[in-house]
Design a protein around this motif. Structure first.
Motif, PDB file in Angstrom:
ATOM      1  N   PHE A 267      28.782 -19.789  27.254  1.00 62.40           N
ATOM      2  CA  PHE A 267      28.617 -21.203  26.956  1.00 62.40           C
ATOM      3  C   PHE A 267      29.326 -21.509  25.649  1.00 62.40           C
ATOM      4  O   PHE A 267      29.310 -20.701  24.723  1.00 62.40           O
ATOM      5  CB  PHE A 267      27.119 -21.539  26.834  1.00 62.40           C
TER       6      PHE A 267
ATOM      7  N   ALA B 126      22.295 -24.751  33.446  1.00 66.22           N
ATOM      8  CA  ALA B 126      23.759 -24.761  33.354  1.00 66.22           C
ATOM      9  C   ALA B 126      24.269 -23.395  33.778  1.00 66.22           C
ATOM     10  O   ALA B 126      23.887 -22.376  33.203  1.00 66.22           O
ATOM     11  CB  ALA B 126      24.214 -25.078  31.934  1.00 66.22           C
TER      12      ALA B 126
ATOM     13  N   CYS C  12      30.062 -23.223  31.039  1.00 63.59           N
ATOM     14  CA  CYS C  12      30.025 -24.645  30.688  1.00 63.59           C
ATOM     15  C   CYS C  12      30.486 -24.848  29.239  1.00 63.59           C
ATOM     16  O   CYS C  12      30.297 -23.991  28.381  1.00 63.59           O
ATOM     17  CB  CYS C  12      28.623 -25.207  30.892  1.00 63.59           C
TER      18      CYS C  12
ATOM     19  N   LEU D 119      23.779 -27.987  36.501  1.00 66.41           N
ATOM     20  CA  LEU D 119      25.215 -27.966  36.280  1.00 66.41           C
ATOM     21  C   LEU D 119      25.796 -26.730  36.935  1.00 66.41           C
ATOM     22  O   LEU D 119      25.324 -25.611  36.689  1.00 66.41           O
ATOM     23  CB  LEU D 119      25.550 -27.934  34.788  1.00 66.41           C
TER      24      LEU D 119
ATOM     25  N   VAL E  30      31.313 -26.585  34.214  1.00 65.20           N
ATOM     26  CA  VAL E  30      31.224 -28.022  33.938  1.00 65.20           C
ATOM     27  C   VAL E  30      31.608 -28.265  32.480  1.00 65.20           C
ATOM     28  O   VAL E  30      31.169 -27.547  31.580  1.00 65.20           O
ATOM     29  CB  VAL E  30      29.806 -28.558  34.237  1.00 65.20           C
ATOM     30  N   HIS E  31      32.426 -29.281  32.260  1.00 64.15           N
ATOM     31  CA  HIS E  31      32.841 -29.659  30.910  1.00 64.15           C
ATOM     32  C   HIS E  31      32.377 -31.081  30.622  1.00 64.15           C
ATOM     33  O   HIS E  31      32.539 -31.968  31.461  1.00 64.15           O
ATOM     34  CB  HIS E  31      34.363 -29.601  30.768  1.00 64.15           C
TER      35      HIS E  31
END
Length: 183
Positions: free
Chosen positions: A65, A81, A85, A101, A105-106
């Motif tokens: 992350f 998440a 991410c 998420l 995912v951004h």
């Protein structure tokens, strides 16, 4: 005179190379590095709570992350998440309860001037991103500065969200468009 941090959080042009912001990003990188290298049994959740502004019950953020500051991120109860991410949180990023998420995912809050001469100054702005409750964001989706995603929405994998998303719809594509409503 406002600090660069105050300008950043107010959505005004700010200098990301200001020493105070560089130090804040270094702190976040250190915490994220430690988080990514720590197992659940070693206290990963405590590091997440130190990194983020607010964390609800039972958060799961799979490594690896990344974020810019961390202190501008809030996640609700049951937040999940998946791997990879990235949150560029120069302005608040807020997730409601039970958000899911997918991998990669951004979420972006900073934006740069369109005018090349203005962009060359190095100054940027940031706009908040807000995600409601019970939202599912598919893998490799991107949320751009200033968007709001409504409750119960689904963002399809690979979507690039450039406009607000209403409650209880499925969106997909680049730029993301409503595909259908959710009954």
């Amino acid at each position: 005179m406002p600090t660069e941090t105050e300008r950043m959080l107010a959505g005004e042009p700010y200098d990301p190379s200001a020493p105070e912001l560089v130090a804040d990003r270094e702190r976040a990188r250190d915490l994220a590095r430690r988080y990514n290298a720590t197992s659940e049994a070693e206290g990963r959740e405590a590091l997440l709570r130190e990194l983020f502004d607010a964390v609800g019950d039972d958060p799961v953020v799979h490594p690896s992350f990344r974020c810019d500051y961390g202190y501008n991120v809030a996640v609700g109860d049951g937040f999940f998440a998946n791997y990879g991410c990235v949150f560029l949180d120069s302005n608040p990023i807020a997730f409601g309860d039970r958000c899911l998420l997918g991998p990669g995912v951004h979420v972006y809050t900073p934006t740069h001037p369109i005018d090349p001469e203005e962009r060359a100054t190095g100054r940027e702005r940031a706009e908040p991103v807000t995600v409601g409750d019970d939202v599912w964001i598919g893998g490799r989706a991107v949320l751009t500065p200033g968007v709001t995603v409504g409750d119960g929405a689904v963002i399809g994998s690979g979507a690039v969200v450039t406009d607000d998303v209403p409650d209880r719809v499925v969106v997909g594509g680049n730029p993301a468009r409503v595909i259908r409503e959710i009954e």
